[in-house]
Design an enzyme around this catalytic site. Structure first.
Site, PDB file in Angstrom:
ATOM      1  CB  CYS A  43      -1.067  -0.035   1.190  1.00 51.39           C
ATOM      2  SG  CYS A  43      -1.962   1.412   1.176  1.00 51.39           S
ATOM      3  CG  ASP A  45      -0.874   4.065   5.157  1.00 53.12           C
ATOM      4  OD1 ASP A  45       0.216   4.500   5.936  1.00 53.12           O
ATOM      5  OD2 ASP A  45      -2.075   4.012   5.498  1.00 53.12           O
ATOM      6  NE  ARG A  47      -0.971   4.895   8.693  1.00 50.07           N
ATOM      7  CZ  ARG A  47      -1.991   4.377   9.185  1.00 50.07           C
ATOM      8  NH1 ARG A  47      -2.482   4.380  10.261  1.00 50.07           N
ATOM      9  NH2 ARG A  47      -2.790   3.845   8.213  1.00 50.07           N
ATOM     10  CG  HIS A  99      -1.660  -1.161   5.947  1.00 55.51           C
ATOM     11  ND1 HIS A  99      -2.127  -0.151   6.560  1.00 55.51           N
ATOM     12  CD2 HIS A  99      -1.985  -0.615   4.566  1.00 55.51           C
ATOM     13  CE1 HIS A  99      -2.848   0.983   5.658  1.00 55.51           C
ATOM     14  NE2 HIS A  99      -2.441   0.571   4.580  1.00 55.51           N
ATOM     15  CB  CYS A 102      -5.925  -0.473   4.598  1.00 53.92           C
ATOM     16  SG  CYS A 102      -5.459   0.047   2.894  1.00 53.92           S
TER      17      CYS A 102
HETATM   18 CO    CO Z   1      -3.610   0.996   3.067  1.00 54.98          CO
END
Ligand code: CO
Length: 213
Positions: A43, A45, A47, A99, A102
């Site tokens: 992803c 993302d 993090r 994750h 998400c």
């Molecule tokens: Co995500």
């Protein structure tokens, strides 16, 4: 210059210095090419940084990231990355890593429109539709969300296995394993979903490709 922006360039200089301090030939070695054994599809993302999570150095993992770690078989960017990784770099492992928490998967559970991204999220809604019997039975919303994240990884893994690129590699007896993971942004731990695929035997018959010799 804006302080934040300038800091990025300063950080880079510091990083170069720290690498060279440990190994004066570091960037010479990097310039000689890459041979990563692993492709990571994760992803976007912020993090979920692929290298850091698995303790990989530059040169050790080839990476493709998009919203909600999707493997959409008309996505030329994803197909190009997978093709290069499998057929040129000859990676031995591909990890699809979702994750918990998400935002893309969360959006797919709801009805709110977020603009053009709705059309990307729709692929995740399809995953919900495939698995609605299991998901609708989970009363607790957080638990349903977590399970949806896992099922999304599972479907993306299958969609990766269905690509002509991966099936062709298996047909040619290339050593290539696909794995499904979910990363916990709350504790840093990876959950291996134990879905590892080494061939197309588990795909529905209609997806199993025969290749002309
Ligand atoms: Co995500």
């Amino acid at each position: 210059m804006e302080k934040f922006y300038k800091q990025l360039l300063d950080n880079n200089k510091e990083w170069v210095a720290s690498k060279l301090e440990k190994d004066a030939n570091y960037f010479e070695r990097m310039a000689n090419g890459q041979q990563p054994p692993l492709l990571w599809i994760g992803c976007a993302d912020s993090r979920v940084p692929a290298n850091e999570i698995i303790g990989a150095e530059p040169g050790e993992v080839f990476v493709h990231r998009n919203i909600a770690n999707m493997v959409i078989h008309t996505d030329m960017s994803m197909l190009s990355v997978v093709d290069y990784a499998v057929n040129v770099l000859k990676v031995k492992h591909i990890i699809v890593c979702g994750h918990y928490g998400c935002g893309g998967v969360k959006a797919a559970m709801g009805n709110q429109s977020f603009g053009i991204i709705d059309n990307w999220i729709r692929h995740i809604k399809d995953v919900y539709r495939f698995h609605h019997k299991e998901l609708d039975l989970i009363q607790n919303e957080d638990e349903r969300f977590n399970r949806f994240v896992e099922l999304n990884v599972q479907e993306q893994l299958y969609d990766l296995a269905k690509t002509s690129i991966v099936q062709n590699a298996w047909e040619n007896k290339q050593d290539l394993m696909l794995h499904g993971w979910v990363y916990g942004v709350h504790n840093g731990l990876v959950k291996d979903l134990n879905l590892t695929m080494r061939n197309n035997d588990t795909l529905s018959d209609v997806y199993q490709l025969d290749f002309l010799d």
